[in-house]
Design an enzyme around this catalytic site. Sequence first.
Site, PDB file in Angstrom:
ATOM      1  N   GLY A 190       0.834  -1.202   0.000  1.00 57.09           N
ATOM      2  CA  GLY A 190       0.000   0.000   0.000  1.00 57.09           C
ATOM      3  C   GLY A 190       0.864   1.245   0.000  1.00 57.09           C
ATOM      4  O   GLY A 190       0.562   2.229   0.674  1.00 57.09           O
TER       5      GLY A 190
ATOM      6  N   ARG B  61      -0.163   5.457  -1.892  1.00 54.91           N
ATOM      7  CA  ARG B  61      -0.813   6.674  -1.385  1.00 54.91           C
ATOM      8  C   ARG B  61      -0.649   6.765   0.129  1.00 54.91           C
ATOM      9  O   ARG B  61      -0.225   5.815   0.773  1.00 54.91           O
ATOM     10  CB  ARG B  61      -2.318   6.641  -1.710  1.00 54.91           C
ATOM     11  CG  ARG B  61      -2.621   6.774  -3.176  1.00 54.91           C
ATOM     12  CD  ARG B  61      -4.119   6.771  -3.448  1.00 54.91           C
ATOM     13  NE  ARG B  61      -4.718   5.452  -3.344  1.00 54.91           N
ATOM     14  CZ  ARG B  61      -5.802   5.169  -2.609  1.00 54.91           C
ATOM     15  NH1 ARG B  61      -6.398   6.123  -1.915  1.00 54.91           N
ATOM     16  NH2 ARG B  61      -6.294   3.948  -2.583  1.00 54.91           N
TER      17      ARG B  61
ATOM     18  N   ASN C 109      -2.556  -7.577  -5.271  1.00 53.56           N
ATOM     19  CA  ASN C 109      -3.510  -7.496  -4.167  1.00 53.56           C
ATOM     20  C   ASN C 109      -2.949  -8.353  -3.033  1.00 53.56           C
ATOM     21  O   ASN C 109      -2.832  -9.575  -3.177  1.00 53.56           O
ATOM     22  CB  ASN C 109      -4.866  -8.018  -4.664  1.00 53.56           C
ATOM     23  CG  ASN C 109      -5.904  -8.086  -3.565  1.00 53.56           C
ATOM     24  OD1 ASN C 109      -5.616  -7.821  -2.396  1.00 53.56           O
ATOM     25  ND2 ASN C 109      -7.111  -8.447  -3.935  1.00 53.56           N
ATOM     26  N   VAL C 110      -2.619  -7.742  -1.908  1.00 59.23           N
ATOM     27  CA  VAL C 110      -1.986  -8.504  -0.812  1.00 59.23           C
ATOM     28  C   VAL C 110      -2.883  -9.647  -0.314  1.00 59.23           C
ATOM     29  O   VAL C 110      -2.402 -10.608   0.271  1.00 59.23           O
ATOM     30  CB  VAL C 110      -1.598  -7.597   0.393  1.00 59.23           C
ATOM     31  CG1 VAL C 110      -0.478  -6.644   0.023  1.00 59.23           C
ATOM     32  CG2 VAL C 110      -2.795  -6.873   0.966  1.00 59.23           C
TER      33      VAL C 110
ATOM     34  N   ASN D 147       1.560  -2.359   5.304  1.00 56.79           N
ATOM     35  CA  ASN D 147       0.768  -1.137   5.490  1.00 56.79           C
ATOM     36  C   ASN D 147      -0.581  -1.186   4.766  1.00 56.79           C
ATOM     37  O   ASN D 147      -1.494  -0.456   5.137  1.00 56.79           O
ATOM     38  CB  ASN D 147       1.618   0.055   5.006  1.00 56.79           C
ATOM     39  CG  ASN D 147       0.808   1.313   4.828  1.00 56.79           C
ATOM     40  OD1 ASN D 147       0.475   1.993   5.801  1.00 56.79           O
ATOM     41  ND2 ASN D 147       0.453   1.624   3.581  1.00 56.79           N
TER      42      ASN D 147
ATOM     43  N   SER E 185      -3.854  -0.044  14.186  1.00 55.51           N
ATOM     44  CA  SER E 185      -4.725   1.112  14.409  1.00 55.51           C
ATOM     45  C   SER E 185      -5.143   1.174  15.872  1.00 55.51           C
ATOM     46  O   SER E 185      -5.227   0.140  16.552  1.00 55.51           O
ATOM     47  CB  SER E 185      -5.982   0.974  13.542  1.00 55.51           C
ATOM     48  OG  SER E 185      -6.941   1.951  13.899  1.00 55.51           O
TER      49      SER E 185
ATOM     50  N   TYR F 263     -12.692  -4.213  11.158  1.00 54.59           N
ATOM     51  CA  TYR F 263     -11.396  -3.518  11.147  1.00 54.59           C
ATOM     52  C   TYR F 263     -10.669  -3.725  12.486  1.00 54.59           C
ATOM     53  O   TYR F 263      -9.462  -3.990  12.519  1.00 54.59           O
ATOM     54  CB  TYR F 263     -11.666  -2.045  10.877  1.00 54.59           C
ATOM     55  CG  TYR F 263     -10.464  -1.166  10.623  1.00 54.59           C
ATOM     56  CD1 TYR F 263      -9.819  -1.158   9.393  1.00 54.59           C
ATOM     57  CD2 TYR F 263     -10.000  -0.296  11.608  1.00 54.59           C
ATOM     58  CE1 TYR F 263      -8.739  -0.319   9.156  1.00 54.59           C
ATOM     59  CE2 TYR F 263      -8.930   0.550  11.387  1.00 54.59           C
ATOM     60  CZ  TYR F 263      -8.297   0.538  10.154  1.00 54.59           C
ATOM     61  OH  TYR F 263      -7.222   1.374   9.938  1.00 54.59           O
TER      62      TYR F 263
ATOM     63  N   ALA G 219     -11.027  -6.239  14.461  1.00 53.10           N
ATOM     64  CA  ALA G 219     -10.597  -7.642  14.492  1.00 53.10           C
ATOM     65  C   ALA G 219      -9.341  -7.841  13.647  1.00 53.10           C
ATOM     66  O   ALA G 219      -8.391  -8.522  14.064  1.00 53.10           O
ATOM     67  CB  ALA G 219     -11.720  -8.542  13.988  1.00 53.10           C
TER      68      ALA G 219
ATOM     69  N   LYS H 286      -7.042  -5.600  12.792  1.00 59.54           N
ATOM     70  CA  LYS H 286      -5.874  -4.939  13.376  1.00 59.54           C
ATOM     71  C   LYS H 286      -5.475  -5.597  14.706  1.00 59.54           C
ATOM     72  O   LYS H 286      -4.290  -5.709  15.022  1.00 59.54           O
ATOM     73  CB  LYS H 286      -6.151  -3.448  13.579  1.00 59.54           C
ATOM     74  CG  LYS H 286      -6.445  -2.676  12.284  1.00 59.54           C
ATOM     75  CD  LYS H 286      -5.322  -2.792  11.271  1.00 59.54           C
ATOM     76  CE  LYS H 286      -5.454  -1.780  10.140  1.00 59.54           C
ATOM     77  NZ  LYS H 286      -4.423  -1.932   9.100  1.00 59.54           N
TER      78      LYS H 286
ATOM     79  N   ILE I 170      -5.379   9.970  10.929  1.00 61.68           N
ATOM     80  CA  ILE I 170      -4.340  10.560  10.086  1.00 61.68           C
ATOM     81  C   ILE I 170      -5.003  11.047   8.798  1.00 61.68           C
ATOM     82  O   ILE I 170      -5.853  10.350   8.227  1.00 61.68           O
ATOM     83  CB  ILE I 170      -3.245   9.508   9.750  1.00 61.68           C
ATOM     84  CG1 ILE I 170      -2.702   8.825  11.033  1.00 61.68           C
ATOM     85  CG2 ILE I 170      -2.109  10.150   8.938  1.00 61.68           C
ATOM     86  CD1 ILE I 170      -2.018   9.731  12.046  1.00 61.68           C
TER      87      ILE I 170
HETATM   88  P1  NAP Z   1      -5.078   5.027   1.936  1.00 58.38           P
HETATM   89  O1  NAP Z   1      -4.724   6.473   1.804  1.00 58.38           O
HETATM   90  O2  NAP Z   1      -6.464   4.591   1.638  1.00 58.38           O
HETATM   91  O3  NAP Z   1      -4.048   4.181   1.038  1.00 58.38           O
HETATM   92  C1  NAP Z   1      -4.135   2.804   1.040  1.00 58.38           C
HETATM   93  C2  NAP Z   1      -3.053   2.198   0.199  1.00 58.38           C
HETATM   94  O4  NAP Z   1      -3.167   0.767   0.348  1.00 58.38           O
HETATM   95  C3  NAP Z   1      -3.190   2.478  -1.277  1.00 58.38           C
HETATM   96  O5  NAP Z   1      -1.907   2.625  -1.839  1.00 58.38           O
HETATM   97  C4  NAP Z   1      -3.869   1.220  -1.831  1.00 58.38           C
HETATM   98  O6  NAP Z   1      -3.537   0.909  -3.169  1.00 58.38           O
HETATM   99  C5  NAP Z   1      -3.282   0.176  -0.927  1.00 58.38           C
HETATM  100  N1  NAP Z   1      -4.114  -1.027  -0.823  1.00 58.38           N
HETATM  101  C6  NAP Z   1      -5.391  -1.137  -0.375  1.00 58.38           C
HETATM  102  N2  NAP Z   1      -5.801  -2.416  -0.462  1.00 58.38           N
HETATM  103  C7  NAP Z   1      -4.754  -3.114  -0.973  1.00 58.38           C
HETATM  104  C8  NAP Z   1      -4.562  -4.469  -1.313  1.00 58.38           C
HETATM  105  N3  NAP Z   1      -5.526  -5.384  -1.149  1.00 58.38           N
HETATM  106  N4  NAP Z   1      -3.370  -4.852  -1.836  1.00 58.38           N
HETATM  107  C9  NAP Z   1      -2.387  -3.945  -2.027  1.00 58.38           C
HETATM  108  N5  NAP Z   1      -2.510  -2.647  -1.723  1.00 58.38           N
HETATM  109  C10 NAP Z   1      -3.686  -2.239  -1.212  1.00 58.38           C
HETATM  110  O7  NAP Z   1      -4.792   4.501   3.413  1.00 58.38           O
HETATM  111  P2  NAP Z   1      -3.925   5.133   4.621  1.00 58.38           P
HETATM  112  O8  NAP Z   1      -4.793   6.040   5.396  1.00 58.38           O
HETATM  113  O9  NAP Z   1      -2.615   5.602   4.105  1.00 58.38           O
HETATM  114  O10 NAP Z   1      -3.734   3.815   5.523  1.00 58.38           O
HETATM  115  C11 NAP Z   1      -2.559   3.032   5.487  1.00 58.38           C
HETATM  116  C12 NAP Z   1      -2.617   2.034   6.622  1.00 58.38           C
HETATM  117  O11 NAP Z   1      -2.731   2.718   7.867  1.00 58.38           O
HETATM  118  C13 NAP Z   1      -3.821   1.085   6.567  1.00 58.38           C
HETATM  119  O12 NAP Z   1      -3.437  -0.199   6.984  1.00 58.38           O
HETATM  120  C14 NAP Z   1      -4.782   1.689   7.555  1.00 58.38           C
HETATM  121  O13 NAP Z   1      -5.655   0.722   8.076  1.00 58.38           O
HETATM  122  C15 NAP Z   1      -3.825   2.228   8.585  1.00 58.38           C
HETATM  123  N6  NAP Z   1      -4.397   3.299   9.393  1.00 58.38           N
HETATM  124  C16 NAP Z   1      -4.783   4.475   8.851  1.00 58.38           C
HETATM  125  C17 NAP Z   1      -5.322   5.457   9.658  1.00 58.38           C
HETATM  126  C18 NAP Z   1      -5.754   6.785   9.122  1.00 58.38           C
HETATM  127  O14 NAP Z   1      -6.325   7.575   9.902  1.00 58.38           O
HETATM  128  N7  NAP Z   1      -5.518   7.105   7.863  1.00 58.38           N
HETATM  129  C19 NAP Z   1      -5.484   5.239  11.030  1.00 58.38           C
HETATM  130  C20 NAP Z   1      -5.083   4.019  11.560  1.00 58.38           C
HETATM  131  C21 NAP Z   1      -4.530   3.061  10.737  1.00 58.38           C
HETATM  132  P3  NAP Z   1      -4.155   1.728  -4.436  1.00 58.38           P
HETATM  133  O15 NAP Z   1      -3.570   3.105  -4.333  1.00 58.38           O
HETATM  134  O16 NAP Z   1      -3.688   0.970  -5.622  1.00 58.38           O
HETATM  135  O17 NAP Z   1      -5.643   1.728  -4.232  1.00 58.38           O
END
Ligand code: NAP
Length: 244
Positions: free
Chosen positions: A10, A13, A61-62, A90, A142, A155, A157, A159, A188
């Site tokens: 991931g 982005r 796709n992971v 990630n 998370s 989610y 479960a 994490k 975030i």
């Molecule tokens: P995001 O902006 O939605 O970006 C997600 C990234 O993961 C994208 O690059 C997406 O690929 C990729 N992705 C999604 N499903 C995938 C899959 N099945 N296989 C491979 N790649 C996949 O998310 P983020 O906010 O940066 O979150 C990153 C991590 O932090 C996640 O695990 C999320 O649960 C965790 N997190 C985030 C927050 C928050 O507030 N943002 C809080 C706690 C935890 P594409 O670009 O190709 O779609």
Amino acid sequence: MQNKYALVTGGGRGIGRAICVKLAEMGYGVLVNYKGNTQAAEQTAALVREKNVAAELMCFNVADREAVKQVLGGWMENNKEKKIEVLVNNAGIRNDALLPMMNDEQWDSVIDTSLQGMYNVTKLVITPMALNRYGRIINMVSLSGLKGMPGQVNYSAAKGGMIGATKALAQEVARRNITVNAIAPGFIKTDMTADLDEKELINMIPAKRFGNAEEVADLAGFLVSRNAGYITGQVISINGGLYS
Ligand code: NAP
């Protein structure tokens, strides 16, 4: 030639992209995994190359075990001189609903991406890392996996499962100089949280703001650094004081 690599799932982005850039600054070549948004992943790769290190796009796709074996396994087979020293699990999605309203796809897709995805990728990387007797693994979890959040049974479960796996794997591989830690962000600012009412939610965050991806990346950078070699099996929160 670049032969020390970091794989960030991931990485296209959000938090993943910021971590790719941080690891590039630390001198790692970066394997930027993503699921479908090639344009975003290419932008990440360009940011990595600006740091004068290699970047390679890795689309899979992971959650798809066969695809992980084909694409990542294939790369490892064809690049035996290159070592994946850092793995950041990630990739993650959220698909919220109260449990009575949650459908099977919502449950499966969230668990499959975070928890199964972590297994699918780590399983391939861990043995070469152990043979190399050095490594850093970070699992992006998370606050939801620590305290549970209503509307996020799936989610939380996923994490929470990753947190258990982090602690167990850390004990398996510590003697090989491999650390395994989890980062637990609160809110975030990324695409994942773009639909949330930030003005309303910041009222409950002591720091009165959402965090940004670069702040999470700085923490990841420290955990990857040599200085963090005695920190393993931990869950480090980064949430502006929100945890309660
Ligand atoms: P995001 O902006 O939605 O970006 C997600 C990234 O993961 C994208 O690059 C997406 O690929 C990729 N992705 C999604 N499903 C995938 C899959 N099945 N296989 C491979 N790649 C996949 O998310 P983020 O906010 O940066 O979150 C990153 C991590 O932090 C996640 O695990 C999320 O649960 C965790 N997190 C985030 C927050 C928050 O507030 N943002 C809080 C706690 C935890 P594409 O670009 O190709 O779609």
